[in-house]
Design a protein around this motif. Structure first.
Motif, short mmCIF file in Angstrom:
data_model
loop_
_atom_site.label_atom_id
_atom_site.label_comp_id
_atom_site.label_asym_id
_atom_site.label_seq_id
_atom_site.Cartn_x
_atom_site.Cartn_y
_atom_site.Cartn_z
N THR A 141 0.95 4.32 -0.83
CA THR A 141 0.62 5.69 -0.42
C THR A 141 0.17 5.77 1.03
O THR A 141 -0.08 6.86 1.54
CB THR A 141 -0.49 6.27 -1.32
OG1 THR A 141 -1.63 5.40 -1.24
CG2 THR A 141 -0.04 6.38 -2.76
N LYS B 148 -1.02 -0.50 -4.38
CA LYS B 148 -1.88 0.68 -4.49
C LYS B 148 -1.01 1.92 -4.54
O LYS B 148 -0.26 2.20 -3.61
CB LYS B 148 -2.82 0.75 -3.29
CG LYS B 148 -3.82 1.89 -3.32
CD LYS B 148 -4.76 1.78 -2.13
CE LYS B 148 -5.79 2.89 -2.14
NZ LYS B 148 -6.80 2.68 -1.08
N GLY B 149 -1.05 2.61 -5.68
CA GLY B 149 -0.32 3.85 -5.83
C GLY B 149 -1.26 5.03 -5.65
O GLY B 149 -2.26 4.93 -4.94
N VAL B 150 -0.92 6.15 -6.30
CA VAL B 150 -1.79 7.32 -6.20
C VAL B 150 -3.01 7.15 -7.10
O VAL B 150 -4.14 7.35 -6.67
CB VAL B 150 -1.02 8.61 -6.58
CG1 VAL B 150 -1.95 9.81 -6.57
CG2 VAL B 150 0.15 8.82 -5.63
N GLU B 151 -2.75 6.77 -8.35
CA GLU B 151 -3.85 6.68 -9.32
C GLU B 151 -4.38 5.27 -9.53
O GLU B 151 -5.55 5.09 -9.83
CB GLU B 151 -3.37 7.19 -10.69
CG GLU B 151 -3.18 8.67 -10.80
CD GLU B 151 -2.87 9.07 -12.23
OE1 GLU B 151 -3.36 8.41 -13.17
OE2 GLU B 151 -2.12 10.05 -12.42
N ASN C 74 0.87 -1.18 0.00
CA ASN C 74 0.00 0.00 0.00
C ASN C 74 0.91 1.23 0.00
O ASN C 74 1.19 1.83 1.04
CB ASN C 74 -0.92 -0.02 1.22
CG ASN C 74 -2.12 0.88 1.03
OD1 ASN C 74 -2.04 1.87 0.31
ND2 ASN C 74 -3.21 0.55 1.68
#
Ligand code: W6P
Length: 392
Positions: free
Chosen positions: A216, A267-270, A214
């Motif tokens: 971010t 899970k990144g930003v986008e 995860n």
């Protein structure tokens, strides 16, 4: 008959793509059945008419195949049935209930569209054969046709789940959307079910190693959640697992130990990205494009095992359909293979519900040109073609 006029009329509108956010907003704020009805009685005929216009552009000999004619008939009937509500009074509660029931009937009528179209392609192949131009055009059509179908079923599912008789108030779902979809749970679920089939067919199955990042979050190990349709994600993952397992088991059939599958969820930003790696020997680059070809999948009838059970994977529409599911909300599915070693599959999903818009085929002149023969002549060399004068 007025049918043609209605078809012409509704096909002139572009479909209106909804974002995941709109689906959510619509379903939460004490969902209004009347508003949904008013949207659908226009939008469903628009989406149906747009794709029916493209069906009409298919090569004549394909349109004449019994299976294709049957599918076309279902579309025409469902189109007419929804048009019957064109002037209905949206405040008529009985009519609204009747509309919802009609949608359920329409959904059931179209349950076997994918298999039936596949049968139609087989019929064409056996009766006329399929040249490469026709194949390109059928590939183009089926991608758009199945994407249209996914979108129409999504709309029908939302309406019937939100307003149908079996109210599902106790779940945290909004229709078929889970606003807190736990990605790793869907990965584990699809793995277990693919493993069950693999064990049954091969008497063995590779293990899986799942990692999660995860990126971010403060706490990188925090569970990854997102707004998504779990059944779509399941469909994609289940298909990828079956393919990966088959490759691993068949490539290592003499070995005592099977190399594990590896799944990495990030899970990144986008984006939420899911990478699935197998050490199943990979496939040559010359064949990798074919994995997404309906025609290639259609070619050999699947071999049945002794007990009649279906083979684990392959020769289905699984991969091309999975890529459509991924692309439906502007995600993607990409396969990257190293021949002799293994294959990586990447699933990309959009994280922002406001940016996860439906991707819908639009019937227009660009689309229509794809169905006319003179556009598809290659402008790159092909080996041995040098002596032929080719000017199209
Ligand atoms: C293969 C072929 C394939 C397709 C889809 C997913 C994984 C794999 N592995 O060898």
């Amino acid at each position: 008959q007025h049918f043609r006029q209605y078809l012409d009329h509704y096909s002139q509108y572009n479909p209106s793509p909804l974002s995941m956010k709109q689906f959510i907003d619509f379903g939460s704020q004490n969902a209004c059945e009347k508003t949904s009805f008013e949207f659908l009685r226009k939008e469903l005929p628009v989406r149906l008419a747009n794709i029916m216009k493209e069906i009409n552009l298919l090569p004549d000999n394909l349109l004449q195949m019994p299976s294709v004619a049957m599918v076309q008939g279902w579309y025409q009937l469902s189109f007419k049935e929804i048009l019957a509500y064109e002037h209905a009074d949206p405040d008529d509660a009985e009519m609204l209930e009747n509309f919802t029931e009609r949608l359920v009937k329409i959904r059931n009528r179209h349950t076997n569209v994918v298999e039936t179209m596949a049968q139609g392609v087989i019929e064409l192949k056996e009766s006329h054969g399929i040249d490469s131009n026709t194949e390109t055009r059928i590939q183009y059509f089926l991608d758009r046709f199945y994407m249209s179908r996914i979108s129409i079923r999504m709309l029908i599912n939302q309406h019937t789940l939100l307003f149908g008789s079996q109210l599902s108030q106790n779940t945290r779902h909004i229709g078929c959307i889970d606003p807190n979809c736990v990605v790793i749970d869907v990965v584990k679920d699809s793995y277990e079910n693919a493993k069950f089939l693999c064990d049954q067919y091969y008497l063995t199955a590779p293990e899986v190693k799942i990692t999660s990042l995860n990126a971010t979050a403060e706490e990188k190990a925090e569970q990854i959640r997102m707004v998504y349709v779990p059944s779509h994600l399941y469909h994609i993952l289940f298909e990828l697992f079956k393919n990966a397992m088959r490759a691993v088991v068949e490539f290592h059939n003499e070995d005592v130990e099977l190399p594990h599958l590896e799944v990495m969820i990030t899970k990144g930003v986008e984006d939420v990205s899911i990478k699935m790696s197998d050490k199943g020997g990979g496939i040559p680059r010359s064949k990798s494009e074919m994995l997404f070809h309906y025609m290639y999948s259609t070619a050999p009838q699947p071999m049945r095992s002794d007990n009649g059970s279906a083979p684990l994977a392959g020769y289905g529409y699984g991969l091309p359909l999975s890529r459509l599911y991924a692309r439906y909300f502007h995600g993607d599915l990409i396969l990257s293979s190293v021949e002799g070693c293994g294959t990586d599959a990447f699933i990309y999903l959009k994280l922002f519900p406001s940016e996860a818009n439906e991707l819908l085929p639009v019937y227009n002149t660009t689309a229509s040109k794809m169905y006319h023969s003179d556009t598809l002549i290659s402008d790159w060399s092909s080996p041995g073609a040098g002596t032929t004068m080719s000017r199209g």
